[in-house]
Design an enzyme around this catalytic site. Structure first.
Site, mmCIF file in Angstrom:
data_model
loop_
_atom_site.group_PDB
_atom_site.id
_atom_site.type_symbol
_atom_site.label_atom_id
_atom_site.label_comp_id
_atom_site.label_asym_id
_atom_site.label_seq_id
_atom_site.Cartn_x
_atom_site.Cartn_y
_atom_site.Cartn_z
ATOM 1 N N ASP A 1 -17.198 29.082 -2.630
ATOM 2 C CA ASP A 1 -15.969 28.305 -2.475
ATOM 3 C C ASP A 1 -14.799 29.058 -3.123
ATOM 4 O OD1 ASP A 1 -15.487 25.040 -2.025
ATOM 5 O OD2 ASP A 1 -14.059 25.925 -3.441
ATOM 6 N N ASP B 1 -12.781 27.172 1.989
ATOM 7 C CA ASP B 1 -11.367 27.155 1.582
ATOM 8 C C ASP B 1 -10.888 28.545 1.136
ATOM 9 O OD1 ASP B 1 -12.977 26.950 -0.647
ATOM 10 O OD2 ASP B 1 -12.002 25.172 -1.471
ATOM 11 N N HIS C 1 -17.029 20.207 -8.524
ATOM 12 C CA HIS C 1 -16.240 20.086 -9.758
ATOM 13 C C HIS C 1 -16.632 18.865 -10.604
ATOM 14 C CE1 HIS C 1 -13.666 23.267 -8.341
ATOM 15 N NE2 HIS C 1 -13.257 22.574 -7.304
ATOM 16 N N HIS D 1 -12.701 27.832 -5.050
ATOM 17 C CA HIS D 1 -12.536 27.307 -6.414
ATOM 18 C C HIS D 1 -13.800 27.568 -7.240
ATOM 19 C CE1 HIS D 1 -9.861 24.796 -3.849
ATOM 20 N NE2 HIS D 1 -9.044 24.860 -4.886
#
Ligand SMILES: [Zn+2]
Length: 382
Positions: free
Chosen positions: A175, A264, A140, A177
Site C-alpha cells: 500500500d 493507492d 492502520h 501508506h
C-alpha cells in the site's frame, strides 16, 4: 485423503461488502469492490475453472478480540447499533477519516471475516492462494482505536490466528501508506516478519514507517520499513522491492506469505504521490506470488485505492495472475461502471520525470535500500 482441488486460487467476495458508505464524499468508497467484481466478471476471470468463489462470513467477537481491546470493540458495536459513545474520539472515531455510522460493526466484522475465510482456505490446503479484496484497507487500525479508514484490523486478526497456531508469517504491505497497525501488532515478536513499502512518513499519513522502526525485544529486526519518495515510478519501485523483499522473505522461511495489495500507489490516486501503473502493480503481484509459491501458502488482501478505475483494473489483474487467466488487453467495451477505461495496462503511464526530480527520487530509494540492509540484513544472515 481428500481429492486435490482443481482450484489454484480463491476469491472471497460478496456484494454485501460493497454496499456501505462511510460518509458523503468519503474517499474510501466500498462500491469500488463491486466495480472490481463486475470487471472480473466482464473480462472472464470469474469463469476461470481454476477459481474458487467463496462468500465471506462475519468475524466473531472472539476473533476480533485476538487483536482488539474489548472496550474498543464494544464501543464500535454500540455506535454500529445507532447508540452514542460519549468518548468515541478516544477510540479514533469522529468526523473525518473514521466517521461514526450505523452498521459500522457489521460491515467491518464481515470484512474481517472475509480475510479469515481466505486465511482458512489457505491454511487448510484447499487452495494455495486466496484473495479477500475487501480486507487490507484496515491496516492502520490499532488495538484500541480506529485509524485511517481502518476499524477492525483484519490482517492483524488473521495473522495473529496463524501465529497462534504455530505458523511463521511474512507480511508484505505494498500500500502507499505505511502498514502501521499490522506492524504494531507484531512489533515484539520474531514469529511474524512485517515488511512495508510506502511513501515516506514525512510526506504522507500516518507519518511513520521509517527505516529505524525495526521491532523491539524478540522482534528486533522483524519489522522492515521501506520508505520511498513522492513520484517514485514503476521501474525504481520494482528495483527497490527486488533488492529487499525476496532475500528477506526467503531467509525468514515463512509458512505463510500474507500480502496487502493496496493500489493507492497508482499515479492517478487522489490521496498519494507515488506513480505506479497497473502494470507495475501487477509485476509486484507476480513477484509476490512467486515468493508465496515457495512456501505454498499465500493470503492476499486488498488495501487502499481511491481511483475507481485503478482499483477495478489492478485487482482484476491480480486475480488473473493468481488463477493463471490470460486477460484481454482491452477492458470489455460493455463494461461501463467506471467511465473512460480502455486498456487494463496504463498506456500511457505517468509522464517521465524531469531529470533533477528523477535523480532525487532515485537517490532517496538507494539510500533507503542501503539503510534497510544495514539495519536488518545482518539479523537474517544476509
Ligand atoms: Zn493506503
Amino acid at each position: 485423503m481428500t481429492e486435490p482441488s482443481r482450484a489454484s486460487a480463491a476469491l472471497v467476495y460478496s456484494d454485501e461488502l460493497s454496499r456501505h458508505v462511510l460518509s458523503p464524499n468519503h474517499p474510501m468508497r466500498p462500491v469500488r469492490l463491486r466495480y472490481m467484481h463486475e470487471l472480473m466478471r466482464a473480462s472472464g476471470v470469474l469463469d476461470s475453472p481454476s477459481l474458487l468463489q467463496v462468500e465471506p462470513r462475519p468475524a466473531s467477537r472472539e476473533e476480533i478480540l485476538r487483536y482488539h481491546d474489548a472496550d474498543y470493540v464494544d464501543a464500535v458495536r454500540v455506535i454500529g447499533a445507532g447508540g452514542i459513545v460519549p468518548n468515541m474520539y478516544e477510540f479514533g472515531i469522529g468526523p473525518g477519516d473514521n466517521p461514526p455510522r450505523k452498521g459500522i460493526y457489521d460491515s467491518t466484522a464481515l470484512t474481517a471475516g472475509g480475510t479469515l475465510v481466505a486465511t482458512e482456505l489457505v491454511q487448510s490446503g484447499a487452495v494455495p492462494v486466496a484473495f479477500a479484496p475487501a480486507g487490507g484497507v484496515h491496516h492502520h487500525a490499532m488495538s484500541n482505536r480506529a485509524s485511517g479508514f481502518g476499524v477492525f484490523n483484519d490482517a492483524a486478526i488473521a495473522i495473529r490466528g496463524l501465529a497462534d497456531s504455530g505458523l511463521r508469517v511474512a507480511y508484505v504491505d505494498i500500500d502507499c501508506h505505511h502498514g502501521d497497525g499490522v506492524q504494531a501488532a507484531f512489533y515484539g515478536t520474531d514469529r511474524v516478519l512485517t515488511i512495508s513499502l510506502h511513501e515516506g512518513g514525512q510526506w504522507l499519513f500516518p507519518g511513520s514507517g521509517f527505516v529505524e522502526e525495526t521491532g523491539e525485544g524478540a522482534g528486533e529486526g522483524y519489522s522492515v520499513n521501506v520508505p520511498l519518495a513522492p513520484y517514485t515510478q514503476d521501474e525504481l519501485w520494482l528495483r527497490t522491492f527486488d533488492q529487499l523483499v525476496p532475500p528477506l522473505v526467503r531467509s525468514f522461511k515463512p509458512d505463510v506469505l500474507f500480502v496487502q495489495l493496496g493500489i493507492d500507489t497508482h499515479f492517478k490516486d487522489p490521496l498519494t504521490h507515488l506513480q505506479l501503473t497497473t502494470q507495475g502493480f501487477t509485476a509486484a503481484v507476480t513477484r509476490l506470488l512467486a515468493l508465496g509459491a515457495e512456501c505454498g501458502r499465500t493470503v492476499a488482501v486488498g488495501g487502499g485505492g481511491y481511483d475507481m478505475g485503478a482499483v477495478a483494473r489492478a485487482w482484476t489483474m491480480a486475480m488473473a495472475e493468481m488463477t493463471g487467466f490470460a486477460l484481454p488487453e482491452q477492458v470489455p467495451p460493455d463494461y461501463d461502471l467506471v467511465q473512460g477505461l480502455t486498456t487494463f495496462a496504463d498506456v500511457p503511464g505517468p509522464p517521465p520525470l524531469p531529470d533533477d526530480t528523477a535523480g532525487e527520487v532515485e537517490q532517496y530509494a538507494d539510500q533507503t535500500v542501503a539503510a534497510v540492509k544495514k539495519a536488518v540484513f545482518g539479523r537474517f544472515g544476509l
